[in-house]
Design a protein around this motif. Structure first.
Motif, PDB file in Angstrom:
ATOM      1  N   GLY A   1      76.414  88.959  53.739  1.00  0.00           N
ATOM      2  CA  GLY A   1      75.757  90.087  52.702  1.00  0.00           C
ATOM      3  C   GLY A   1      75.166  90.523  52.421  1.00  0.00           C
TER       4      GLY A   1
ATOM      5  N   PHE B   1      76.466  83.080  47.108  1.00  0.00           N
ATOM      6  CA  PHE B   1      76.601  83.977  47.914  1.00  0.00           C
ATOM      7  C   PHE B   1      74.513  83.508  48.791  1.00  0.00           C
TER       8      PHE B   1
ATOM      9  N   THR C   1      75.095  81.081  51.860  1.00  0.00           N
ATOM     10  CA  THR C   1      75.566  81.569  52.860  1.00  0.00           C
ATOM     11  C   THR C   1      73.889  82.813  53.738  1.00  0.00           C
ATOM     12  N   LEU C   2      73.360  83.257  52.318  1.00  0.00           N
ATOM     13  CA  LEU C   2      72.674  84.250  53.148  1.00  0.00           C
ATOM     14  C   LEU C   2      71.507  83.313  53.790  1.00  0.00           C
TER      15      LEU C   2
END
Length: 261
Positions: free
Chosen positions: A108, A218, A221-222
């Motif tokens: 992202g 988000f 995953t970051l």
């Protein structure tokens, strides 16, 4: 009083000019010399110094005037050879940036864009980071010196005035596809980790549908990508070293393949 004949003056000019433009062609395309942060005058001066050192070691040059039609044709050939050899190393660095693009898209971070002065365009922060690491590793491994040594060797493998073969250009074009292959291999551990994280989020979404998966996914995953990137950072150096060695070998192969029959 010292006097020079026209033939002697032409020999001196072509003995410097032809190797100079080949060296300058490489510096205009090969990292780290092609960075826009390096002043053009510095690149020209460095190419001139190297040309002065290399000129006495060159094989016999064609007895042509520098600004004749044949002399200008050889001049154009030297520019193309230098640009082609520089493009080989540019492929290696582009592969590192391609790996960062793959990972940034999964993490992202592709939304975080900044202006890259090296390319006069925008790039994501992870690509900039990978490019900086690649340049630092290249300098730490004396890759710039090895690349210049391969350029000097090209004058023996591909003498000035030798006809150029199409096989060299075919080899260069074929190796351009290595950008995606090398980039994918470099990014594979990060991509696999992020795939597992997305798979876990998918299972969590099925187990708890009321959970806002977009709000949780988000940051997760970051964070996963940053943690795996930190674990892999010490292992990037040997991977980059192998990539640089491959690039230097490819420079020699292109020089040999460009030599006509």
């Amino acid at each position: 009083m010292i006097t020079f004949s026209e033939a002697q003056l032409s020999a001196v000019v072509v003995g410097f000019l032809w190797p100079f433009v080949r060296i300058l062609g490489l510096m205009s395309t090969a990292p780290p010399f092609n960075e826009s942060n390096i002043p053009t005058l510095v690149k020209v001066g460095l190419a001139a110094v190297i040309a002065l050192i290399v000129a006495p070691t060159l094989p016999a040059l064609p007895a042509l005037t520098p600004f004749s039609l044949a002399g200008l044709w050889i001049l154009g050939q030297q520019v193309l050879i230098g640009v082609a050899l520089g493009f080989v190393m540019q492929v290696i660095f582009a592969a590192a940036q391609t790996a960062a693009d793959y990972v940034g898209l999964q993490m992202g971070l592709s939304f975080a864009v900044l202006i890259n002065p090296g390319s006069d365009g925008s790039t994501d922060v992870l690509s900039k980071l990978f490019n900086m690491i690649a340049i630092l590793a290249f300098l730490a491994f004396n890759g710039h010196l090895t690349m210049l040594a391969a350029l000097v060797d090209s004058f023996q493998l591909l003498p000035i005035g030798a006809p150029l073969a199409a096989a060299g250009w075919h080899l260069l074009a074929a190796r351009g596809a290595d950008i995606f292959m090398i980039g994918l291999l470099l990014a594979l551990p990060l991509i696999a980790s992020l795939l597992l994280a997305n798979l876990a989020l998918g299972i969590l979404n099925r187990a708890a549908p009321q959970l806002n998966i977009f709000a949780v996914g988000f940051p997760l995953t970051l964070l996963t990508g940053l943690l795996v990137l930190e674990l892999l950072m010490p292992r990037f150096a040997p991977m980059f070293q192998h990539m640089f060695t491959t690039g230097i070998d490819l420079m020699n192969q292109v020089s040999a393949a460009l030599k006509g029959p």
